[in-house]
Design a protein around this motif. Sequence first.
Motif, PDB file in Angstrom:
ATOM      1  N   GLU A  25       0.845  -1.190   0.000  1.00 56.15           N
ATOM      2  CA  GLU A  25       0.000   0.000   0.000  1.00 56.15           C
ATOM      3  C   GLU A  25       0.883   1.243   0.000  1.00 56.15           C
ATOM      4  O   GLU A  25       1.836   1.316   0.767  1.00 56.15           O
ATOM      5  CB  GLU A  25      -0.917   0.056   1.228  1.00 56.15           C
ATOM      6  CG  GLU A  25      -1.799  -1.142   1.423  1.00 56.15           C
ATOM      7  CD  GLU A  25      -1.144  -2.236   2.244  1.00 56.15           C
ATOM      8  OE1 GLU A  25      -0.076  -2.006   2.824  1.00 56.15           O
ATOM      9  OE2 GLU A  25      -1.714  -3.332   2.288  1.00 56.15           O
ATOM     10  N   ASP A  26       0.541   2.200  -0.844  1.00 57.36           N
ATOM     11  CA  ASP A  26       1.267   3.463  -0.920  1.00 57.36           C
ATOM     12  C   ASP A  26       0.273   4.608  -1.001  1.00 57.36           C
ATOM     13  O   ASP A  26      -0.806   4.471  -1.582  1.00 57.36           O
ATOM     14  CB  ASP A  26       2.157   3.523  -2.168  1.00 57.36           C
ATOM     15  CG  ASP A  26       3.187   2.419  -2.196  1.00 57.36           C
ATOM     16  OD1 ASP A  26       3.841   2.229  -1.165  1.00 57.36           O
ATOM     17  OD2 ASP A  26       3.319   1.754  -3.237  1.00 57.36           O
ATOM     18  N   THR A  27       0.647   5.722  -0.416  1.00 56.66           N
ATOM     19  CA  THR A  27      -0.179   6.913  -0.483  1.00 56.66           C
ATOM     20  C   THR A  27       0.733   8.123  -0.656  1.00 56.66           C
ATOM     21  O   THR A  27       1.934   8.038  -0.427  1.00 56.66           O
ATOM     22  CB  THR A  27      -1.054   7.068   0.769  1.00 56.66           C
ATOM     23  OG1 THR A  27      -1.974   8.123   0.571  1.00 56.66           O
ATOM     24  CG2 THR A  27      -0.225   7.324   2.009  1.00 56.66           C
ATOM     25  N   GLY A  49       5.358  10.005  -2.771  1.00 60.42           N
ATOM     26  CA  GLY A  49       4.604   8.914  -2.174  1.00 60.42           C
ATOM     27  C   GLY A  49       5.343   8.283  -1.017  1.00 60.42           C
ATOM     28  O   GLY A  49       6.564   8.367  -0.928  1.00 60.42           O
ATOM     29  N   ARG A  50       4.581   7.634  -0.126  1.00 56.69           N
ATOM     30  CA  ARG A  50       5.156   6.927   1.028  1.00 56.69           C
ATOM     31  C   ARG A  50       4.540   5.547   1.117  1.00 56.69           C
ATOM     32  O   ARG A  50       3.329   5.379   0.976  1.00 56.69           O
ATOM     33  CB  ARG A  50       4.870   7.666   2.326  1.00 56.69           C
ATOM     34  CG  ARG A  50       5.742   8.881   2.504  1.00 56.69           C
ATOM     35  CD  ARG A  50       5.591   9.495   3.855  1.00 56.69           C
ATOM     36  NE  ARG A  50       6.321   8.862   4.921  1.00 56.69           N
ATOM     37  CZ  ARG A  50       7.629   8.976   5.113  1.00 56.69           C
ATOM     38  NH1 ARG A  50       8.351   9.648   4.265  1.00 56.69           N
ATOM     39  NH2 ARG A  50       8.202   8.413   6.150  1.00 56.69           N
ATOM     40  N   SER A  51       5.391   4.579   1.384  1.00 58.31           N
ATOM     41  CA  SER A  51       4.933   3.223   1.622  1.00 58.31           C
ATOM     42  C   SER A  51       4.298   3.160   3.007  1.00 58.31           C
ATOM     43  O   SER A  51       4.899   3.597   3.989  1.00 58.31           O
ATOM     44  CB  SER A  51       6.101   2.246   1.539  1.00 58.31           C
ATOM     45  OG  SER A  51       5.705   0.973   1.995  1.00 58.31           O
ATOM     46  N   GLY A  89       9.864   6.941   1.674  1.00 58.76           N
ATOM     47  CA  GLY A  89       9.273   7.847   0.703  1.00 58.76           C
ATOM     48  C   GLY A  89       9.982   7.794  -0.640  1.00 58.76           C
ATOM     49  O   GLY A  89      11.127   7.346  -0.736  1.00 58.76           O
TER      50      GLY A  89
END
Length: 89
Positions: free
Chosen positions: A52-54, A73-75, A81
């Motif tokens: 999942e990344d956002t 993005g960050r995991s 990041g």
Amino acid sequence: TAPLGTQYSIFQTSLDRTLIRFPLVRIQLGPFFDVGRAGDPSGHFGSRRWMEDTGLQAKVRILGNLTWTVVYGRSLRDGRGAFYTTVSR
């Protein structure tokens, strides 16, 4: 360190909000969320779990065809990041 494989699934969602709109240029900003998994039939490669990344992305659209995208993005699993940019038509 990315997982390898011949089979993959990815689900992507993003929400872009237009900040500035000129006749030839549009600037958009918004969050995104990605979920994915990679693997292969042998089971030796791929991810063991869903990834999942956002993050946040900004898009500059020029003449309606050319888009420059800047992404941070960050995991969600390990907190690392990544920053990257793309240009597309």
